[in-house]
Design a protein around this motif. Structure first.
Motif, PDB file in Angstrom:
ATOM      1  N   ARG A  44       0.817  -1.213   0.000  1.00  0.00           N
ATOM      2  CA  ARG A  44       0.000   0.000   0.000  1.00  0.00           C
ATOM      3  C   ARG A  44       0.855   1.269   0.000  1.00  0.00           C
ATOM      4  NH1 ARG A  44      -4.950   1.617   2.119  1.00  0.00           N
ATOM      5  NH2 ARG A  44      -5.703  -0.333   1.205  1.00  0.00           N
ATOM      6  N   TYR A  45       1.914   1.287   0.810  1.00  0.00           N
ATOM      7  CA  TYR A  45       2.596   2.554   1.066  1.00  0.00           C
ATOM      8  C   TYR A  45       3.969   2.696   0.401  1.00  0.00           C
ATOM      9  CZ  TYR A  45      -1.106   3.232   4.433  1.00  0.00           C
ATOM     10  OH  TYR A  45      -2.342   3.372   5.018  1.00  0.00           O
ATOM     11  N   GLU A  46       4.566   1.615  -0.116  1.00  0.00           N
ATOM     12  CA  GLU A  46       5.825   1.765  -0.848  1.00  0.00           C
ATOM     13  C   GLU A  46       5.519   2.099  -2.302  1.00  0.00           C
ATOM     14  OE1 GLU A  46       8.866  -1.122  -0.468  1.00  0.00           O
ATOM     15  OE2 GLU A  46       8.939  -1.004   1.713  1.00  0.00           O
ATOM     16  N   HIS A  47       5.033   3.324  -2.478  1.00  0.00           N
ATOM     17  CA  HIS A  47       4.581   3.789  -3.790  1.00  0.00           C
ATOM     18  C   HIS A  47       5.335   5.083  -4.092  1.00  0.00           C
ATOM     19  CE1 HIS A  47       2.144   4.791  -7.174  1.00  0.00           C
ATOM     20  NE2 HIS A  47       1.184   3.919  -6.899  1.00  0.00           N
ATOM     21  N   LYS A  48       6.429   4.959  -4.854  1.00  0.00           N
ATOM     22  CA  LYS A  48       7.326   6.094  -5.050  1.00  0.00           C
ATOM     23  C   LYS A  48       6.613   7.291  -5.662  1.00  0.00           C
ATOM     24  CE  LYS A  48      11.866   7.291  -6.897  1.00  0.00           C
ATOM     25  NZ  LYS A  48      13.079   6.807  -7.582  1.00  0.00           N
ATOM     26  N   ARG A  49       5.754   7.056  -6.660  1.00  0.00           N
ATOM     27  CA  ARG A  49       5.090   8.177  -7.323  1.00  0.00           C
ATOM     28  C   ARG A  49       4.201   8.946  -6.349  1.00  0.00           C
ATOM     29  NH1 ARG A  49       0.273   9.081  -9.691  1.00  0.00           N
ATOM     30  NH2 ARG A  49      -0.405   6.904  -9.482  1.00  0.00           N
ATOM     31  N   VAL A  50       3.477   8.213  -5.515  1.00  0.00           N
ATOM     32  CA  VAL A  50       2.592   8.863  -4.546  1.00  0.00           C
ATOM     33  C   VAL A  50       3.415   9.633  -3.509  1.00  0.00           C
ATOM     34  CG1 VAL A  50       0.859   8.480  -2.756  1.00  0.00           C
ATOM     35  CG2 VAL A  50       0.774   7.154  -4.871  1.00  0.00           C
ATOM     36  N   ILE A  51       4.538   9.035  -3.077  1.00  0.00           N
ATOM     37  CA  ILE A  51       5.391   9.698  -2.088  1.00  0.00           C
ATOM     38  C   ILE A  51       5.955  10.996  -2.648  1.00  0.00           C
ATOM     39  CG2 ILE A  51       7.539   9.487  -0.776  1.00  0.00           C
ATOM     40  CD1 ILE A  51       6.959   6.488  -0.558  1.00  0.00           C
ATOM     41  N   VAL A  52       6.398  10.957  -3.905  1.00  0.00           N
ATOM     42  CA  VAL A  52       6.912  12.167  -4.548  1.00  0.00           C
ATOM     43  C   VAL A  52       5.806  13.216  -4.654  1.00  0.00           C
ATOM     44  CG1 VAL A  52       7.771  13.115  -6.729  1.00  0.00           C
ATOM     45  CG2 VAL A  52       8.731  10.987  -5.829  1.00  0.00           C
ATOM     46  N   ASP A  53       4.599  12.781  -5.034  1.00  0.00           N
ATOM     47  CA  ASP A  53       3.466  13.708  -5.125  1.00  0.00           C
ATOM     48  C   ASP A  53       3.190  14.370  -3.772  1.00  0.00           C
ATOM     49  OD1 ASP A  53       3.140  13.169  -7.772  1.00  0.00           O
ATOM     50  OD2 ASP A  53       1.440  11.815  -7.532  1.00  0.00           O
ATOM     51  N   CYS A  54       3.299  13.591  -2.695  1.00  0.00           N
ATOM     52  CA  CYS A  54       3.040  14.129  -1.352  1.00  0.00           C
ATOM     53  C   CYS A  54       4.034  15.229  -1.012  1.00  0.00           C
ATOM     54  CB  CYS A  54       3.118  13.011  -0.309  1.00  0.00           C
ATOM     55  SG  CYS A  54       1.735  11.866  -0.323  1.00  0.00           S
ATOM     56  N   HIS A  55       5.312  15.002  -1.298  1.00  0.00           N
ATOM     57  CA  HIS A  55       6.318  16.018  -0.991  1.00  0.00           C
ATOM     58  C   HIS A  55       6.118  17.283  -1.828  1.00  0.00           C
ATOM     59  CE1 HIS A  55       8.398  13.421   1.706  1.00  0.00           C
ATOM     60  NE2 HIS A  55       8.791  12.563   0.788  1.00  0.00           N
ATOM     61  N   ILE A  56       5.745  17.097  -3.093  1.00  0.00           N
ATOM     62  CA  ILE A  56       5.502  18.258  -3.954  1.00  0.00           C
ATOM     63  C   ILE A  56       4.286  19.047  -3.457  1.00  0.00           C
ATOM     64  CG2 ILE A  56       4.829  18.982  -6.278  1.00  0.00           C
ATOM     65  CD1 ILE A  56       6.495  16.662  -7.364  1.00  0.00           C
ATOM     66  N   LYS A  57       3.217  18.329  -3.092  1.00  0.00           N
ATOM     67  CA  LYS A  57       2.017  19.007  -2.590  1.00  0.00           C
ATOM     68  C   LYS A  57       2.283  19.705  -1.262  1.00  0.00           C
ATOM     69  CE  LYS A  57      -1.333  16.005  -4.920  1.00  0.00           C
ATOM     70  NZ  LYS A  57      -2.353  14.927  -4.759  1.00  0.00           N
ATOM     71  N   ASN A  58       3.173  19.130  -0.443  1.00  0.00           N
ATOM     72  CA  ASN A  58       3.520  19.787   0.821  1.00  0.00           C
ATOM     73  C   ASN A  58       4.141  21.154   0.568  1.00  0.00           C
ATOM     74  OD1 ASN A  58       2.601  17.659   2.372  1.00  0.00           O
ATOM     75  ND2 ASN A  58       4.618  16.718   2.610  1.00  0.00           N
ATOM     76  N   ILE A  59       4.888  21.273  -0.529  1.00  0.00           N
ATOM     77  CA  ILE A  59       5.488  22.556  -0.881  1.00  0.00           C
ATOM     78  C   ILE A  59       4.448  23.495  -1.496  1.00  0.00           C
ATOM     79  CG2 ILE A  59       7.212  23.700  -2.328  1.00  0.00           C
ATOM     80  CD1 ILE A  59       8.928  21.181  -2.096  1.00  0.00           C
ATOM     81  N   LEU A  60       3.650  22.958  -2.409  1.00  0.00           N
ATOM     82  CA  LEU A  60       2.650  23.797  -3.089  1.00  0.00           C
ATOM     83  C   LEU A  60       1.580  24.299  -2.123  1.00  0.00           C
ATOM     84  CD1 LEU A  60       2.074  21.728  -6.374  1.00  0.00           C
ATOM     85  CD2 LEU A  60       3.447  23.798  -6.089  1.00  0.00           C
ATOM     86  N   ASN A  61       1.275  23.505  -1.092  1.00  0.00           N
ATOM     87  CA  ASN A  61       0.200  23.853  -0.164  1.00  0.00           C
ATOM     88  C   ASN A  61       0.696  24.506   1.118  1.00  0.00           C
ATOM     89  OD1 ASN A  61      -1.665  22.730  -1.955  1.00  0.00           O
ATOM     90  ND2 ASN A  61      -1.517  20.701  -1.027  1.00  0.00           N
ATOM     91  N   LEU A  62       1.877  25.100   1.065  1.00  0.00           N
ATOM     92  CA  LEU A  62       2.384  25.817   2.232  1.00  0.00           C
ATOM     93  C   LEU A  62       1.409  26.917   2.638  1.00  0.00           C
ATOM     94  CD1 LEU A  62       6.128  26.241   1.197  1.00  0.00           C
ATOM     95  CD2 LEU A  62       5.297  24.886   3.111  1.00  0.00           C
ATOM     96  N   GLN A  63       1.285  27.114   3.932  1.00  0.00           N
ATOM     97  CA  GLN A  63       0.357  28.136   4.418  1.00  0.00           C
ATOM     98  C   GLN A  63       0.887  29.537   4.103  1.00  0.00           C
ATOM     99  OE1 GLN A  63      -0.581  27.713   8.550  1.00  0.00           O
ATOM    100  NE2 GLN A  63      -2.064  29.371   8.565  1.00  0.00           N
ATOM    101  N   VAL A  64       0.006  30.397   3.626  1.00  0.00           N
ATOM    102  CA  VAL A  64       0.383  31.777   3.306  1.00  0.00           C
ATOM    103  C   VAL A  64       0.611  32.554   4.601  1.00  0.00           C
ATOM    104  CG1 VAL A  64      -0.360  33.920   2.209  1.00  0.00           C
ATOM    105  CG2 VAL A  64      -0.929  31.725   1.165  1.00  0.00           C
ATOM    106  N   MET A  65       1.710  33.304   4.655  1.00  0.00           N
ATOM    107  CA  MET A  65       2.002  34.120   5.832  1.00  0.00           C
ATOM    108  C   MET A  65       1.115  35.365   5.814  1.00  0.00           C
ATOM    109  SD  MET A  65       6.175  33.840   5.896  1.00  0.00           S
ATOM    110  CE  MET A  65       6.275  35.056   7.229  1.00  0.00           C
TER     111      MET A  65
END
Length: 325
Positions: A186-207
């Protein structure tokens, strides 16, 4: 003290920290000398080195300009990585040593006796893809590699470590191997993991405002996710740097964005690393201002109480309407 003399002094301090790291790493290789007290003492030394290194970085920020800092930045990053790796290695060795000590005592018990694990907190996993790799490594070190544990005992501890979404994957018929394999599938999914890290950057909270705390959170999240992407072999290039720069700038408060824009020259394409360096320096400045002006913390509360008092007065003041006599 001139800037050049100051940098030379800081470089010597950096070299001293580096030599201590090398000495500790070499001592860690010689496993015949290991003991829990000695490993813990070495871990304490690493903690103190990390504190010294943070102070050293702050000193570099204070006395170097952008060009000078760029020359030493890679060396500072290398020292920081070495400290982190040494800390992880020492903690892993301590945990493994405790497991081995427990294993030695087990043969002296009767075969039917219950085997107790050393009191080490179990890692937990709630189903976030980007946290799976760390959980798998930690859990394997503590349980899966302990030959004295039965499959039923391993299954018991594994079920106890799963939380939230990850917990519902298991079935009543699972044994340890089948449940662990289900988690890997279920969780050793490289593409999904990469997507999560990218979304973490894109969805940063606005100051919303100028804040050292919010700026620190933004910087830590950006750098952490970029490091994890690099581990997955996703290196940055000119195009990704330009995209990352625009993402980060859109998350900044108005004043921080303005101050960064003032550092740029006409028609200059900003450098992403230079932007991160600017934000690190700004964080240090905001922290310094905050520490030197403790009354600033009361400013917002004072304004709030003043406005609240005015509203209470308005509410309690009767309003008279004009009447025609």
């Amino acid at each position: 003290m001139t800037s050049e003399t100051g940098i030379t002094t800081l470089n010597r301090k950096r070299g001293n920290i580096k030599s201590q790291i090398t000495k500790l790493a070499n001592a860690l290789v010689d496993k015949t000398e290991h003991s829990i007290p000695k490993l813990q003492a070495q871990l304490d030394v690493v903690s103190k080195l990390q504190e010294k290194f943070e102070l050293l970085k702050n000193d570099y920020y204070k006395i170097t300009n952008q060009t000078e800092f760029a020359e030493v930045e890679s060396s500072l990053d290398s020292v920081e990585d070495d400290l982190l790796n040494l800390e992880v290695s020492l903690k892993t060795s301590i945990n493994q040593f405790k497991c081995n000590l427990e294993s030695v005592s087990l043969p002296n018990q009767s075969k039917g006796a219950s085997k107790k694990l050393p009191k080490i907190p179990l890692p937990t996993f709630c189903g976030r893809f980007e946290e799976w790799s760390l959980f798998k490594t930690q859990f394997s070190d503590l349980k899966n590699e302990n030959s004295q544990l039965s499959d039923n005992e391993k299954l018991h501890y594994l079920r106890g470590s799963l939380k939230g979404e990850a917990k519902i994957i298991g079935t009543a018929d699972d044994d340890f191997s089948s449940l662990f394999k289900a988690l890997e599938q279920r969780y050793e999914h490289k593409r999904v993991i990469v997507d999560c890290h990218i979304k973490n950057i894109l969805n940063l909270q606005v100051m919303k405002r100028e804040s050292s705390e919010d700026l620190r959170i933004l910087l830590d999240n950006v750098k952490k996710n970029l490091r994890l992407l690099k581990i997955l072999d996703f290196e940055r290039d000119k195009l990704s740097n330009a995209l990352l720069l625009n993402v980060v700038l859109d998350k900044l408060d108005r004043e921080t964005r303005k101050q960064f824009e003032l550092t740029l020259k006409d028609n200059e394409v900003p450098d992403f690393d230079a932007c991160l360096e600017f934000l690190e320096r700004r964080y240090q400045i905001l922290c310094s201002i905050h520490n030197n002006n403790p009354t600033i913390q009361l400013h917002g509360i004072t304004n709030f109480l003043s406005i609240l008092g005015q509203r209470i007065i308005r509410i309690n003041t009767p309003t008279y309407s004009a009447r025609r006599l």
